[in-house]
Motif scaffolding. Structure first.
Motif, PDB file in Angstrom:
ATOM      1  N   VAL A 198     -39.895  56.202   4.626  1.00  0.00           N
ATOM      2  CA  VAL A 198     -39.391  55.648   6.101  1.00  0.00           C
ATOM      3  C   VAL A 198     -38.244  55.953   6.424  1.00  0.00           C
ATOM      4  O   VAL A 198     -37.373  55.634   5.467  1.00  0.00           O
ATOM      5  N   PHE A 199     -37.814  56.641   7.638  1.00  0.00           N
ATOM      6  CA  PHE A 199     -36.501  57.044   7.997  1.00  0.00           C
ATOM      7  C   PHE A 199     -35.962  56.104   8.876  1.00  0.00           C
ATOM      8  O   PHE A 199     -36.707  55.461   9.685  1.00  0.00           O
ATOM      9  N   SER A 200     -34.716  55.685   8.738  1.00  0.00           N
ATOM     10  CA  SER A 200     -33.817  54.863   9.530  1.00  0.00           C
ATOM     11  C   SER A 200     -33.457  55.357  11.078  1.00  0.00           C
ATOM     12  O   SER A 200     -33.787  56.762  11.120  1.00  0.00           O
ATOM     13  N   THR A 201     -32.680  55.063  11.739  1.00  0.00           N
ATOM     14  CA  THR A 201     -31.954  55.398  12.853  1.00  0.00           C
ATOM     15  C   THR A 201     -31.106  56.433  12.407  1.00  0.00           C
ATOM     16  O   THR A 201     -30.677  56.528  11.380  1.00  0.00           O
ATOM     17  N   THR A 202     -31.068  57.625  13.350  1.00  0.00           N
ATOM     18  CA  THR A 202     -30.261  58.808  13.038  1.00  0.00           C
ATOM     19  C   THR A 202     -29.082  58.752  13.534  1.00  0.00           C
ATOM     20  O   THR A 202     -28.924  58.190  14.695  1.00  0.00           O
ATOM     21  N   PHE A 203     -27.953  59.326  13.112  1.00  0.00           N
ATOM     22  CA  PHE A 203     -26.655  59.298  13.544  1.00  0.00           C
ATOM     23  C   PHE A 203     -26.046  60.435  13.309  1.00  0.00           C
ATOM     24  O   PHE A 203     -26.385  61.433  12.559  1.00  0.00           O
ATOM     25  N   ARG A 204     -25.282  60.958  14.375  1.00  0.00           N
ATOM     26  CA  ARG A 204     -24.471  62.203  14.075  1.00  0.00           C
ATOM     27  C   ARG A 204     -23.548  62.036  13.174  1.00  0.00           C
ATOM     28  O   ARG A 204     -22.703  61.169  13.099  1.00  0.00           O
ATOM     29  N   THR A 205     -23.388  63.201  12.271  1.00  0.00           N
ATOM     30  CA  THR A 205     -22.378  63.239  11.142  1.00  0.00           C
ATOM     31  C   THR A 205     -20.919  63.003  11.575  1.00  0.00           C
ATOM     32  O   THR A 205     -20.257  62.377  11.125  1.00  0.00           O
ATOM     33  N   ASN A 206     -20.425  63.529  12.751  1.00  0.00           N
ATOM     34  CA  ASN A 206     -19.126  63.325  13.400  1.00  0.00           C
ATOM     35  C   ASN A 206     -18.880  61.794  13.836  1.00  0.00           C
ATOM     36  O   ASN A 206     -17.913  61.459  13.453  1.00  0.00           O
ATOM     37  N   TYR A 207     -20.175  61.250  14.210  1.00  0.00           N
ATOM     38  CA  TYR A 207     -19.812  59.814  14.556  1.00  0.00           C
ATOM     39  C   TYR A 207     -19.516  58.876  13.315  1.00  0.00           C
ATOM     40  O   TYR A 207     -18.835  57.981  13.310  1.00  0.00           O
ATOM     41  N   VAL A 208     -20.306  59.152  12.082  1.00  0.00           N
ATOM     42  CA  VAL A 208     -20.337  58.549  10.788  1.00  0.00           C
ATOM     43  C   VAL A 208     -18.930  58.609  10.345  1.00  0.00           C
ATOM     44  O   VAL A 208     -18.301  57.827   9.855  1.00  0.00           O
ATOM     45  N   ALA A 209     -18.540  59.883  10.490  1.00  0.00           N
ATOM     46  CA  ALA A 209     -17.180  59.984   9.940  1.00  0.00           C
ATOM     47  C   ALA A 209     -15.919  59.392  10.805  1.00  0.00           C
ATOM     48  O   ALA A 209     -15.067  58.952  10.202  1.00  0.00           O
ATOM     49  N   SER A 210     -16.174  59.319  11.955  1.00  0.00           N
ATOM     50  CA  SER A 210     -15.218  58.384  12.789  1.00  0.00           C
ATOM     51  C   SER A 210     -15.119  57.085  12.466  1.00  0.00           C
ATOM     52  O   SER A 210     -14.082  56.387  12.785  1.00  0.00           O
ATOM     53  N   LYS A 211     -16.629  56.603  12.313  1.00  0.00           N
ATOM     54  CA  LYS A 211     -16.466  55.236  11.797  1.00  0.00           C
ATOM     55  C   LYS A 211     -15.723  54.974  10.688  1.00  0.00           C
ATOM     56  O   LYS A 211     -14.860  53.787  10.517  1.00  0.00           O
ATOM     57  N   HIS A 212     -15.788  55.810   9.741  1.00  0.00           N
ATOM     58  CA  HIS A 212     -15.134  55.626   8.296  1.00  0.00           C
ATOM     59  C   HIS A 212     -13.491  55.807   8.528  1.00  0.00           C
ATOM     60  O   HIS A 212     -12.741  54.928   7.939  1.00  0.00           O
ATOM     61  N   ASP A 213     -13.028  56.670   9.616  1.00  0.00           N
ATOM     62  CA  ASP A 213     -11.977  56.684   9.937  1.00  0.00           C
ATOM     63  C   ASP A 213     -11.334  55.525  10.502  1.00  0.00           C
ATOM     64  O   ASP A 213     -10.215  55.137  10.273  1.00  0.00           O
ATOM     65  N   GLU A 214     -12.304  54.875  11.374  1.00  0.00           N
ATOM     66  CA  GLU A 214     -11.817  53.806  11.918  1.00  0.00           C
ATOM     67  C   GLU A 214     -11.214  52.436  10.872  1.00  0.00           C
ATOM     68  O   GLU A 214     -10.420  51.814  11.188  1.00  0.00           O
ATOM     69  N   VAL A 215     -12.144  52.489   9.964  1.00  0.00           N
ATOM     70  CA  VAL A 215     -12.094  51.399   9.022  1.00  0.00           C
ATOM     71  C   VAL A 215     -10.794  51.809   8.137  1.00  0.00           C
ATOM     72  O   VAL A 215     -10.271  50.764   7.832  1.00  0.00           O
ATOM     73  N   HIS A 216     -10.868  53.084   7.845  1.00  0.00           N
ATOM     74  CA  HIS A 216      -9.631  53.227   6.886  1.00  0.00           C
ATOM     75  C   HIS A 216      -8.358  53.006   7.570  1.00  0.00           C
ATOM     76  O   HIS A 216      -7.314  52.546   7.130  1.00  0.00           O
ATOM     77  N   SER A 217      -8.217  53.327   9.148  1.00  0.00           N
ATOM     78  CA  SER A 217      -6.898  53.001   9.889  1.00  0.00           C
ATOM     79  C   SER A 217      -6.724  51.394   9.829  1.00  0.00           C
ATOM     80  O   SER A 217      -5.629  51.052   9.658  1.00  0.00           O
ATOM     81  N   HIS A 218      -7.833  50.735  10.163  1.00  0.00           N
ATOM     82  CA  HIS A 218      -7.577  49.274  10.168  1.00  0.00           C
ATOM     83  C   HIS A 218      -7.148  48.647   8.878  1.00  0.00           C
ATOM     84  O   HIS A 218      -6.194  47.955   8.833  1.00  0.00           O
ATOM     85  N   ILE A 219      -7.562  49.071   7.652  1.00  0.00           N
ATOM     86  CA  ILE A 219      -7.281  48.719   6.485  1.00  0.00           C
ATOM     87  C   ILE A 219      -5.631  49.223   6.190  1.00  0.00           C
ATOM     88  O   ILE A 219      -4.926  48.385   5.663  1.00  0.00           O
ATOM     89  N   SER A 220      -5.562  50.417   6.478  1.00  0.00           N
ATOM     90  CA  SER A 220      -4.212  50.896   6.549  1.00  0.00           C
ATOM     91  C   SER A 220      -3.133  50.130   7.323  1.00  0.00           C
ATOM     92  O   SER A 220      -1.866  49.670   7.010  1.00  0.00           O
ATOM     93  N   ARG A 221      -3.571  49.551   8.319  1.00  0.00           N
ATOM     94  CA  ARG A 221      -2.575  48.694   9.333  1.00  0.00           C
ATOM     95  C   ARG A 221      -2.480  47.244   8.612  1.00  0.00           C
ATOM     96  O   ARG A 221      -1.507  46.807   8.682  1.00  0.00           O
ATOM     97  N   LEU A 222      -3.468  46.735   7.931  1.00  0.00           N
ATOM     98  CA  LEU A 222      -3.300  45.519   7.137  1.00  0.00           C
ATOM     99  C   LEU A 222      -2.311  45.841   6.244  1.00  0.00           C
ATOM    100  O   LEU A 222      -1.533  44.771   5.821  1.00  0.00           O
ATOM    101  N   ALA A 223      -2.492  46.939   5.293  1.00  0.00           N
ATOM    102  CA  ALA A 223      -1.602  47.384   4.369  1.00  0.00           C
ATOM    103  C   ALA A 223       0.060  47.366   4.902  1.00  0.00           C
ATOM    104  O   ALA A 223       0.762  46.823   4.034  1.00  0.00           O
ATOM    105  N   GLU A 224       0.126  47.962   5.931  1.00  0.00           N
ATOM    106  CA  GLU A 224       1.573  47.989   6.212  1.00  0.00           C
ATOM    107  C   GLU A 224       1.968  46.707   6.868  1.00  0.00           C
ATOM    108  O   GLU A 224       3.214  46.236   6.558  1.00  0.00           O
ATOM    109  N   GLU A 225       0.955  45.830   7.583  1.00  0.00           N
ATOM    110  CA  GLU A 225       1.720  44.419   8.018  1.00  0.00           C
ATOM    111  C   GLU A 225       2.085  43.652   7.099  1.00  0.00           C
ATOM    112  O   GLU A 225       3.189  42.891   6.833  1.00  0.00           O
ATOM    113  N   GLU A 226       1.113  43.730   5.788  1.00  0.00           N
ATOM    114  CA  GLU A 226       1.461  43.136   4.667  1.00  0.00           C
ATOM    115  C   GLU A 226       2.808  43.251   3.745  1.00  0.00           C
ATOM    116  O   GLU A 226       3.474  42.564   3.431  1.00  0.00           O
TER     117      GLU A 226
END
Length: 217
Positions: A167-195
């Motif tokens: 059974v296959f899940s919802t499909t996503f464009r590869t670039n969209y998945v990559a952009s979500k990873h970048d968003e999380v990375h940027s968010h944690i980077s901001r947390l690190a800088e603030e700390e």
């Protein structure tokens, strides 16, 4: 009415009755057999602060939030879950399946299709008319494609049951998945800088460069 006509009528009625029974059996089997619906979305992982304190920026990635619904009267058990890339617009064609098999069996990319369970690994058995939720991470999207190919490529999760059904899940464009990873990375980077700045302020070690950078934000 002649005997041949009566025989034809009886034969036709018998055939219709047999066909009716067969259709009923098929409907009963389909109703009772496994029927799964897999939905997925990509969002922040459940352990954002743990990821930050782990000190491994390469792990600052989004997670797959998956809901699996069993819409049948049969209990099902999941054997494995994989994250698969697809050829553009060919996921469910014979050529697309062959290409996917070649990717999965590729010594370099095959291991990257495996997922890491962040939550729900103990919930692989799904009762009739019930559902489970999982949180997963994957590695295959680390293989970044160029802008043109990535724009048209898609990926999804493949859930394989212990009876071999896929059974296959919802499909996503590869670039969209990559952009979500970048968003999380940027968010944690901001947390690190603030700390870091908070710690420098506490110890009185904040530099002029830090002060000017804050003023420019």
């Amino acid at each position: 009415m002649s005997l041949p006509v009566i025989a034809i009528i009886i034969s036709s009625a018998s055939a219709a009755f047999t066909l009716s029974n067969w259709l009923t059996s098929v409907a009963t089997y389909r109703r009772g057999g496994p029927r799964l619906k897999v939905k997925a979305k990509i969002g922040p992982p459940p352990n954002v602060y743990d990821l930050y304190h782990s000190g491994k920026p390469d792990d600052w990635r989004a997670a797959w939030h998956v809901h699996v619904a069993n819409r049948s009267s049969a209990r099902v058990e999941v054997e494995k879950v994989e994250a698969l890339p697809w050829a553009p617009h060919l996921p469910f064609t014979p050529f697309g399946r062959v290409l996917t098999r070649l990717i999965v069996e590729n010594p370099a990319l095959g291991p990257m299709t495996k997922v890491t369970w962040l939550d729900g690994e103990d919930r692989k058995k799904i009762e009739p008319f019930d559902g489970v939720r999982w949180i997963l991470s994957e590695e295959i999207s680390r293989v970044r494609m160029d802008t043109f190919v990535g724009r048209f490529s898609i990926m999804s999760l493949r859930v394989t049951l212990n009876n071999g059904q896929e059974v296959f899940s919802t499909t996503f464009r590869t670039n969209y998945v990559a952009s979500k990873h970048d968003e999380v990375h940027s968010h944690i980077s901001r947390l690190a800088e603030e700390e870091r700045k908070t710690e420098l302020e506490r110890t009185g070690q904040l530099t002029f460069e830090d002060i000017f950078s804050e003023a420019g934000e």
